[in-house]
Design a protein around this motif. Sequence first.
Motif, PDB file in Angstrom:
ATOM      1  N   LEU A 162      19.989  26.017 -47.627  1.00  9.53           N
ATOM      2  CA  LEU A 162      20.922  26.513 -49.026  1.00  9.53           C
ATOM      3  C   LEU A 162      20.594  26.683 -49.909  1.00  9.53           C
ATOM      4  CD1 LEU A 162      20.983  22.442 -49.936  1.00  9.53           C
ATOM      5  CD2 LEU A 162      23.029  23.748 -48.990  1.00  9.53           C
ATOM      6  N   MET A 165      21.475  29.857 -48.003  1.00  5.29           N
ATOM      7  CA  MET A 165      23.190  30.304 -47.847  1.00  5.29           C
ATOM      8  C   MET A 165      23.660  30.352 -49.380  1.00  5.29           C
ATOM      9  SD  MET A 165      24.538  29.216 -45.293  1.00  5.29           S
ATOM     10  CE  MET A 165      26.122  29.571 -44.984  1.00  5.29           C
ATOM     11  N   TYR A 168      23.956  28.338 -51.919  1.00  5.08           N
ATOM     12  CA  TYR A 168      24.549  27.263 -53.128  1.00  5.08           C
ATOM     13  C   TYR A 168      23.288  26.763 -54.122  1.00  5.08           C
ATOM     14  CZ  TYR A 168      27.975  26.961 -49.227  1.00  5.08           C
ATOM     15  OH  TYR A 168      29.036  26.790 -48.767  1.00  5.08           O
ATOM     16  N   PRO A 175      28.656  32.415 -50.473  1.00  6.77           N
ATOM     17  CA  PRO A 175      27.997  31.743 -49.415  1.00  6.77           C
ATOM     18  C   PRO A 175      29.200  32.161 -48.107  1.00  6.77           C
ATOM     19  CG  PRO A 175      28.146  29.962 -51.198  1.00  6.77           C
ATOM     20  CD  PRO A 175      28.515  31.388 -51.454  1.00  6.77           C
ATOM     21  N   ILE A 198      25.793  35.373 -41.103  1.00  6.64           N
ATOM     22  CA  ILE A 198      24.428  33.769 -41.298  1.00  6.64           C
ATOM     23  C   ILE A 198      25.784  32.189 -41.049  1.00  6.64           C
ATOM     24  CG2 ILE A 198      22.905  32.705 -42.193  1.00  6.64           C
ATOM     25  CD1 ILE A 198      22.407  34.383 -44.034  1.00  6.64           C
ATOM     26  N   TRP A 214      25.929  28.570 -40.288  1.00  8.25           N
ATOM     27  CA  TRP A 214      25.087  27.444 -40.926  1.00  8.25           C
ATOM     28  C   TRP A 214      25.799  25.906 -40.361  1.00  8.25           C
ATOM     29  CZ3 TRP A 214      27.590  24.678 -45.873  1.00  8.25           C
ATOM     30  CH2 TRP A 214      26.498  23.952 -46.151  1.00  8.25           C
ATOM     31  N   ALA A 267      24.727  21.763 -41.578  1.00  8.26           N
ATOM     32  CA  ALA A 267      24.794  21.172 -42.416  1.00  8.26           C
ATOM     33  C   ALA A 267      23.982  20.105 -42.260  1.00  8.26           C
ATOM     34  CB  ALA A 267      25.409  21.181 -43.613  1.00  8.26           C
TER      35      ALA A 267
END
Lengths: 238, 286
Positions: free
Chosen positions: A49, A52, A54, A74, A82, A84, A86
């Motif tokens: 995170l 990213m 966050y 983000p 990048i 992601w 999750a």
Amino acid sequence: MTEPLLSLRDVRAGYGAGIVLDGISFDLPARGSLAVLGRNGVGKSTLILTLMGYTQIARGRIVWRGADITGQPPHRRARAGIGWVAQEREIFATLSVEENLTVAARDGSWTLAAVYDLFPRLAERRRNLGNQLSGGEQQMLAIARALMTNPALLLLDEPLEGLAPIVVEELAAAIRRMTEQGEGAFILVEQHADIALSLTRSALVLERGRIVHSGPSAQLLADPAALDRLIGLRLAEA
Amino acid sequence: MLSVLGMLFDGIAYGMLLFLMSVGLSVTLGMMNFVNLAHCSFAMLGGYVTVTLMNDAGWPFFATLPIAFVAAAAASVVLERVFFRRFYHAGELPQCLLTIGIVFVSIAAAAYIYGTDQQPVQLPDYLQGSLHLMGLDFAVYRLVLIAIALAITVLLVVTVEATRFGAKVRAAVNNQRMARGLGIDVDTLFAVTFALGSGLAGLGGALAIAMLGLDPSFALTYLIYVLIVVAVGGLGSIAGSFAAAMLLGVADLAGKYYIPAFGSILIYVVMLAMIMVRPTGLFGRR
């Protein structure tokens, strides 16, 4: 020496006033692959995170392709390359499978045809809504959706968690194929240490938000005693 | 025209107005969880733009409608950039206080400029009178209103369901965090959606004058109805807003026609019943 794709320098990060990660530094080369291991709650997902954007970063720097992205939001990091996947998969429930794949797609070698080739099951279910998929299918979709953004670095947060063993094997095989044909680097957070180590070149182990070990994956895989000491997992015969 | 069919017809026309005035709020509330109680102030602005252009500048009614849309959209962009965006992470109470403050400012501004009287509006001849069909009289204006609202609904559904812009909006409503993580610029998407939604409210307000009247209390009176539509329809659901607006329009008029003494309470009873049966709304998912 070529510039690393990603480097973290003494990163201290968390949520609000709560610090979860501290003193995190590592480099990832282009086309590199890194396993992030550790017991539950040591900050593995927080690391993802943080990459990213966050979490709140209290100290340190994140450098992506030579540019400081520590303060970037983000969506800019995603656009910079990048990708992601999750932990909770976070499929868009009200979008069809195909819409999930195309909604944020960017040009590159990963196209609809390519991801359907990697996950034929998704092609069969392309008209279904995101909330009509099984757990394994959702995970395939989460990975395929991230690939469709054609990232230079893919972050995979426990992609095998909670799946039946047969699905784990299928997905691990897909990740292997993906990394063999893909141009990009990836970071894999995983409870299945044996699978994660067999898929990656290097590994790091977190303990209470700090890096307590880093080295080649093969070396760690060949040292069950060290693995047991670091993450308390006895491996089945690898 | 107190027959059931006639009542239904009027209720549907009324429901169409409520739909136009509420669908934007439903979508933006679903996307950003931003509580914009000033949504009906944009509708009211659209109404006053149409009245001014018709009465002071002599514009034909239909020519004023696009201007009402654009004016409300533009005003919403200014407010969003200047005020609202600072409150996205502020919690619901500060958002409510800010936007209800804007409602009162808009009411005071309207009263200052136009006075507190109902605004007179003279519809062109071809929109007056009624059509006699199957033994019933249908007011021409309400037929036109229903046709316009249906056309906009179709356009809206196609935009949201069949375009990439629409897929992004649905993705952001569904999971804002993941949408950002995939590279979707949710803030810009929200600003555009917010402007379109406010523009629709402005158009709804302009179309509403001939049926509901227009005075400075419009921003507050119809806010209640719009909030009921959003609550009953479910956040972020266009189909839900449409169904809820129809239900509310028909229920409200039926109550006022058949049981006048109880009529204005009926819709609240309907809303309470709906919320108790389906707390997330007719089509809501959360």
